[in-house]
Design an enzyme around this catalytic site. Structure first.
Site, PDB file in Angstrom:
ATOM      1  N   LEU A   1       0.829  -1.200   0.000  1.00 29.07           N
ATOM      2  CA  LEU A   1       0.000   0.000   0.000  1.00 29.07           C
ATOM      3  C   LEU A   1       0.868   1.258   0.000  1.00 29.07           C
ATOM      4  O   LEU A   1       1.881   1.324   0.694  1.00 29.07           O
ATOM      5  CB  LEU A   1      -0.905   0.026   1.237  1.00 29.07           C
ATOM      6  CG  LEU A   1      -1.836  -1.179   1.442  1.00 29.07           C
ATOM      7  CD1 LEU A   1      -2.439  -1.150   2.842  1.00 29.07           C
ATOM      8  CD2 LEU A   1      -2.925  -1.188   0.385  1.00 29.07           C
ATOM      9  N   SER A   2       0.469   2.258  -0.777  1.00 23.62           N
ATOM     10  CA  SER A   2       1.126   3.564  -0.816  1.00 23.62           C
ATOM     11  C   SER A   2       2.590   3.401  -1.249  1.00 23.62           C
ATOM     12  O   SER A   2       2.856   2.881  -2.327  1.00 23.62           O
ATOM     13  CB  SER A   2       0.984   4.258   0.543  1.00 23.62           C
ATOM     14  OG  SER A   2       1.377   5.602   0.464  1.00 23.62           O
ATOM     15  N   MET A   3       3.570   3.815  -0.439  1.00 25.40           N
ATOM     16  CA  MET A   3       4.969   3.560  -0.793  1.00 25.40           C
ATOM     17  C   MET A   3       5.209   2.064  -0.981  1.00 25.40           C
ATOM     18  O   MET A   3       6.106   1.645  -1.723  1.00 25.40           O
ATOM     19  CB  MET A   3       5.889   4.119   0.281  1.00 25.40           C
ATOM     20  CG  MET A   3       7.375   3.906   0.018  1.00 25.40           C
ATOM     21  SD  MET A   3       8.384   4.627   1.332  1.00 25.40           S
ATOM     22  CE  MET A   3      10.006   3.954   0.931  1.00 25.40           C
TER      23      MET A   3
END
Length: 408
Positions: free
Chosen positions: A233-235
């Site tokens: 998720l995300s980075m």
């Protein structure tokens, strides 16, 4: 999704939307989020902390009252919400890692979450994953019985630049469990558990982290070793594909949302004709003009202000320029993306606040990958599709079903 609150501060709005989105899997309630946000002074990090802490403490009191009354479902639900509110409270404080408020609310968040999962209908077990000379914290979720009578596939899931293993629950872990997947949610170096416990900062060779998690999973006899999936998720949308490029025991990888080069969007305004020119300037011993530029960027942009202050903590560096220099190591260039063998789902949030354009680049460089775009027609266009968690996890889980269990 257009700001409804904090119209002049995209960071405050996004983090509020993040909690609104967590309503889907029990991490918030609408009125609690709205009334908290209405009390906050826009752009004031102390006000953000104070008001989320107040709400978290109030909801934790609700949980304790339910426990005293022997109402375990009510207690579980309140503990889940309190955990998320405590997590949100510390979000903007990391510019001063010595601030005692950070550990206070982080520990309260973890304790609340563990109180909640202890009351869960399906077994959820806190675990410690052996990793080099330490361990990584996580949670093992036992799959719902799907009637197949055989080992289950497993989804490993981790967050990114700032989210916790506990928060993965609200991004849709229960939706995976009810579809028949075991789930291991965990924190790696640079993420909250290892940072708070021993200041273990990010490292680019994420395959070492995922490899340890896979080793841990494969000690169980109820796991299908041919059905190992990884969600970042995300980075984590860069970290997970990086791991998959070198860790070929994975049968599928999901990037939410796709990131090819963590630094690219953040260094766009740094002087230099090429990435190499920018890198040289960021890594030089003395570049006062860049330092001034980044000071101005932080003053002008709430997103940069937060990213640079939080980044100094999680990368273990001292200055904004060093943060951007550290980001340069987190990319899938030099043929890394092309080494990914597992089927890959690259998600794209069309209104992404941080990584605009990155999913398409990752998709272009990853052989046989699938690009899944989320737009604003169903409120799913924000980074990591916060505000549309059930829609997002449904599409991701459907892809996993088709990839890992095509004959089911």
């Amino acid at each position: 999704m257009r700001p409804v609150l904090f119209g002049n501060n995209p960071s405050f709005w996004y983090e509020t939307l993040r909690s609104f989105g967590h309503i889907a899997y029990g991490g918030a309630d609408f009125g609690e989020v709205l009334t908290t946000a209405q009390r906050i002074r826009e752009g004031d990090f102390d006000s953000w902390y104070d008001e989320w802490l107040l709400t978290a403490d109030r909801v934790a009191d609700v949980a304790r009252e339910a426990e005293r009354g022997r109402h375990p479902v009510s207690a579980r639900d309140a503990w889940l919400r309190a955990s998320n509110y405590y997590r949100s409270a510390e979000f903007f404080l990391h510019g001063n890692p010595a601030d005692p408020r950070i550990d206070h609310v982080y520990e309260a968040s973890v304790a609340a979450f563990r109180s909640a999962v202890a009351l869960s209908e399906r077994p959820v077990t806190p675990v410690e994953i052996p990793f080099e000379n330490t361990t990584l914290p996580g949670y093992w979720y036992e799959a719902a019985d799907d009637g197949r009578g055989r080992p289950h596939p497993v989804v490993l899931i981790h967050n990114g630049f700032d989210g916790t293993a506990e928060e993965c629950h609200f991004f849709g872990v229960p939706g995976l469990v009810e579809r028949g997947y075991h789930v291991l949610a965990f924190d790696g170096p640079g993420q909250p558990g290892p940072m708070h416990r021993e200041n273990l900062v990010f490292r680019p060779d994420w395959e070492t982290v995922v490899g340890a998690a896979i080793d841990f999973v494969l000690t169980r006899d109820d796991v299908d070793p041919e059905g190992l999936a990884l969600i970042g998720l995300s980075m984590g949308g860069q970290l997970a594909p990086r791991a998959a490029a070198f860790e070929h025991r994975l049968s599928a990888v999901v990037s939410v949302d796709g990131v090819y080069d963590i630094a690219e969007n953040f260094i766009a305004d740094i002087p230099g004709a090429t990435r190499e020119d920018k890198a040289a300037l960021l890594r030089t011993e003395n570049a006062p003009e860049v330092d001034v530029q980044l000071e101005r960027a932080a003053a002008d942009s709430p997103v940069m202000r937060w990213a640079l202050s939080h980044g100094a903590w999680v990368f273990g560096v001292d200055t904004p320029r060093q943060v951007l220099a550290a980001m340069l190591d987190y990319h899938l260039g030099d043929g890394i993306a092309e080494r990914i063998k597992a089927p890959t789902l690259v998600c794209e949030a069309q209104g992404d606040l941080f990584f605009t354009g990155q999913p398409g680049t990752l998709h272009d460089h990853t052989p046989g990958s699938t690009l899944l775009a989320f737009g604003d027609e169903l409120g799913a266009d924000a980074h990591c599709h916060v505000g549309a968690q059930r829609l997002a996890i449904a599409r991701i889980a459907d892809w996993l079903d088709e990839t890992l269990r095509p004959a089911a």
